[in-house]
Design an enzyme around this catalytic site. Structure first.
Site, PDB file in Angstrom:
ATOM      1  N   HIS A   1       0.570  -1.066  -0.179  1.00 19.74           N
ATOM      2  CA  HIS A   1       0.030   0.361   0.453  1.00 19.74           C
ATOM      3  C   HIS A   1       1.162   1.352  -0.045  1.00 19.74           C
ATOM      4  O   HIS A   1       1.905   1.112   0.943  1.00 19.74           O
ATOM      5  CB  HIS A   1      -0.584  -0.350   1.019  1.00 19.74           C
ATOM      6  CG  HIS A   1       0.035   0.414   2.972  1.00 19.74           C
ATOM      7  ND1 HIS A   1       0.338  -1.123   3.057  1.00 19.74           N
ATOM      8  CD2 HIS A   1      -0.201   1.380   3.322  1.00 19.74           C
ATOM      9  CE1 HIS A   1       0.744  -0.671   3.921  1.00 19.74           C
ATOM     10  NE2 HIS A   1       0.314   0.762   3.861  1.00 19.74           N
ATOM     11  N   TRP A   2       0.232   2.172  -1.168  1.00 20.83           N
ATOM     12  CA  TRP A   2       0.942   3.325  -0.966  1.00 20.83           C
ATOM     13  C   TRP A   2       0.798   4.576  -0.078  1.00 20.83           C
ATOM     14  O   TRP A   2      -1.073   4.990  -0.367  1.00 20.83           O
ATOM     15  CB  TRP A   2       0.805   3.993  -2.116  1.00 20.83           C
ATOM     16  CG  TRP A   2       1.598   3.563  -3.570  1.00 20.83           C
ATOM     17  CD1 TRP A   2       3.066   4.018  -3.484  1.00 20.83           C
ATOM     18  CD2 TRP A   2       1.853   2.157  -3.562  1.00 20.83           C
ATOM     19  NE1 TRP A   2       3.825   3.110  -4.154  1.00 20.83           N
ATOM     20  CE2 TRP A   2       3.060   1.781  -4.413  1.00 20.83           C
ATOM     21  CE3 TRP A   2       1.222   1.146  -3.794  1.00 20.83           C
ATOM     22  CZ2 TRP A   2       3.567   0.971  -5.223  1.00 20.83           C
ATOM     23  CZ3 TRP A   2       1.461   0.314  -4.904  1.00 20.83           C
ATOM     24  CH2 TRP A   2       2.492  -0.112  -5.536  1.00 20.83           C
TER      25      TRP A   2
END
Length: 139
Positions: A92-93
């Site tokens: 995840h960013w």
């Protein structure tokens, strides 16, 4: 496996921005940094190199599309991209539009603790609508 990212899309529907082919995008509940968004893979995977090249390229295009929409809405001095996964090992960013006026500029967003900045339901809806419009999505 008990992964909070795997269930986030179902757990927090009020923060949903967009569903892409490979990822989901959601506004972060804490808006201390306005526009702070999480973009995470639909499939539980921990590393970019675990993805097939074509999927990896498509995921990066989704990251870029989301960042461009955030930049359009928030006009940041700099877009921060964080891909760590140490605490939540699901790719995840953290996409964070940064302003030179934010209290932690130019340091990383985690350089000092801060109180969560929670918005009213209406303000979350407005932010999400603006971002969706920048993505070219019609509500």
């Amino acid at each position: 496996m008990n992964c909070p990212m795997c269930t986030r899309w179902q757990d927090q529907p009020q923060l949903r921005i967009a569903e892409f082919e490979h990822c989901y995008a959601m506004l972060n509940g804490d808006q201390f940094f306005p526009g702070y968004t999480l973009l995470f893979t639909k499939r539980h995977v921990t590393e970019l190199f675990h993805l097939q090249p074509a999927v990896r390229q498509a995921v990066m295009e989704e990251v870029s599309r989301m960042a461009a929409a955030l930049a359009s809405v928030y006009n940041p001095a700099k877009m921060n991209y964080e891909l760590l996964g140490n605490m939540v090992p699901h790719m995840h960013w953290h996409l964070v539009p940064r302003q030179t006026t934010d209290p932690l500029w130019p340091r990383p967003i985690w350089s000092e603790p801060h109180e969560d900045c929670l918005l009213s339901d209406d303000r979350y809806v407005q932010a999400i609508r603006s971002i969706r419009a920048a993505l070219g999505l019609i509500d």
